[in-house]
Design an enzyme around this catalytic site. Structure first.
Site, PDB file in Angstrom:
ATOM      1  N   ASN A  13       0.862  -1.186   0.000  1.00 41.41           N
ATOM      2  CA  ASN A  13       0.000   0.000   0.000  1.00 41.41           C
ATOM      3  C   ASN A  13       0.897   1.233   0.000  1.00 41.41           C
ATOM      4  OD1 ASN A  13      -1.825   2.020   0.522  1.00 41.41           O
ATOM      5  ND2 ASN A  13      -2.394   1.296   2.568  1.00 41.41           N
ATOM      6  N   LYS A  15       0.069   4.205  -0.221  1.00 45.90           N
ATOM      7  CA  LYS A  15      -0.619   5.361   0.385  1.00 45.90           C
ATOM      8  C   LYS A  15      -0.424   6.598  -0.516  1.00 45.90           C
ATOM      9  CE  LYS A  15      -0.259   3.140   4.814  1.00 45.90           C
ATOM     10  NZ  LYS A  15      -0.198   3.218   6.261  1.00 45.90           N
ATOM     11  N   HIS A  97      -9.512   0.794   5.150  1.00 43.56           N
ATOM     12  CA  HIS A  97      -8.226   1.079   5.798  1.00 43.56           C
ATOM     13  C   HIS A  97      -8.455   2.033   6.973  1.00 43.56           C
ATOM     14  CE1 HIS A  97      -4.193   2.456   6.583  1.00 43.56           C
ATOM     15  NE2 HIS A  97      -3.777   1.360   5.977  1.00 43.56           N
ATOM     16  N   GLU A  99      -6.873   4.493   8.025  1.00 39.75           N
ATOM     17  CA  GLU A  99      -6.697   5.921   7.722  1.00 39.75           C
ATOM     18  C   GLU A  99      -7.970   6.492   7.097  1.00 39.75           C
ATOM     19  OE1 GLU A  99      -2.991   5.458   5.621  1.00 39.75           O
ATOM     20  OE2 GLU A  99      -2.086   4.867   7.515  1.00 39.75           O
ATOM     21  N   GLU A 169      -5.240  -5.139  10.728  1.00 38.56           N
ATOM     22  CA  GLU A 169      -4.244  -4.086  10.888  1.00 38.56           C
ATOM     23  C   GLU A 169      -4.510  -3.315  12.179  1.00 38.56           C
ATOM     24  OE1 GLU A 169      -2.332  -2.896   6.956  1.00 38.56           O
ATOM     25  OE2 GLU A 169      -4.190  -1.775   7.094  1.00 38.56           O
ATOM     26  N   GLY A 175       2.434   2.234  10.753  1.00 37.12           N
ATOM     27  CA  GLY A 175       3.336   3.367  10.562  1.00 37.12           C
ATOM     28  C   GLY A 175       4.063   3.786  11.822  1.00 37.12           C
ATOM     29  N   SER A 215       3.561  -2.072  10.352  1.00 32.17           N
ATOM     30  CA  SER A 215       5.013  -2.052  10.546  1.00 32.17           C
ATOM     31  C   SER A 215       5.706  -3.359  10.162  1.00 32.17           C
ATOM     32  CB  SER A 215       5.367  -1.661  11.990  1.00 32.17           C
ATOM     33  OG  SER A 215       4.906  -0.346  12.252  1.00 32.17           O
TER      34      SER A 215
END
Ligand code: PGA
Length: 252
Positions: A13, A15, A97, A99, A169, A175, A215
């Protein structure tokens, strides 16, 4: 221990990162790695680069969008429809996701509706779920993951699950460099599989790929890949680096 009934899956991904040149370089690197197809590899660039990646990427590696809308077409400025992705031969889409959920207001219901629309248009879906740090500390990890999955379960049919890869996730690991331990990830993956067995069907529970994201890097991927219920990874930061190839080979 890779389960022979579930093909190992690695998604990258990107992003909102990259330029035309940088993305060409990443795709060249992936092409040069000559992956043998034992692992299913899918890369998700920002939407403006989808066609460029589609053209340059050597199959069997595939391409994913990072999001899509529910409707086929119309006055939805800034959105991409599942039928447009299908028209452009983009095979996959990432939905739910964290985010998107936390920054762009994607609710459980909206994610479920997008999942339904994507599958109806022939796309395959990387469906993301995961709890926040606070939720883990409150010991409601499974409650949160089940709530996110329940919305999808209510919206799609049993046969639709074959088009889904489920990405666990944990938000606290995305991240942050704080990877879930192999035991922590395995525990949630096994619980998710069990929940799907009870709520959807044993067939779906046995066959669905449940991949881990948060991560993942070239160093920690091997031990994670050895867990019986971890069927691959969704990789953010490290998908922009040469080590992504090592992660694609982590099940070998
Ligand atoms: P990360 O992101 O690998 O940078 O933690 C994972 C993801 O958001 O899919």
């Amino acid at each position: 221990m890779v389960n022979p009934n579930r093909k190992f899956f690695v998604g990258g991904n990107f992003k909102m990162n990259g330029t035309v040149d940088m993305i060409n370089e990443l795709i060249n690197h992936l092409n040069n790695a000559k992956l043998d197809g034992k692992t299913e590899v899918v890369v998700a660039p920002p939407s403006i680069y989808l066609l460029q990646v589609k053209e340059k990427l050597t199959p069997p590696a595939q391409v994913a969008a990072q999001n899509c809308y529910t409707a086929d077409s119309g006055a939805y400025t800034g959105e991409i429809s599942p039928s447009q992705l299908q028209d452009a031969n983009i095979e996959w889409v990432i939905l739910g996701h964290s985010e998107r959920r936390s920054m762009f207001g994607d609710t459980d219901k909206f994610v479920a509706d997008k999942t339904k629309a994507a599958i109806a248009n022939g796309l395959k879906v990387i469906l993301c779920v995961g709890e926040s740090q606070e939720e883990r500390e409150k010991d409601i990890t499974m409650e949160v993951n089940e709530r996110q999955l329940e919305a999808v379960t209510k919206t799609i049919e049993e046969k639709d699950w074959e088009h889904i890869v489920l990405a666990y996730e944990p938000v606290w690991a995305i991240g942050t460099g704080l990877v879930a331990s192999p035991q922590q990830a395995q525990e949630v993956h096994a619980d998710l599989r069990q929940w799907l067995g009870q709520r959807v069907s044993q067939k779906v529970a046995d066959s669905i790929r449940i991949i881990y994201g948060g991560s993942v890097n070239g160093k920690n991927c091997k031990e994670l890949a050895r867990q019986p219920d971890i069927d691959g990874f969704l990789v953010g930061g490290a998908s922009l680096k040469p080590e992504f190839v090592d992660i694609c080979k982590s099940a070998d």
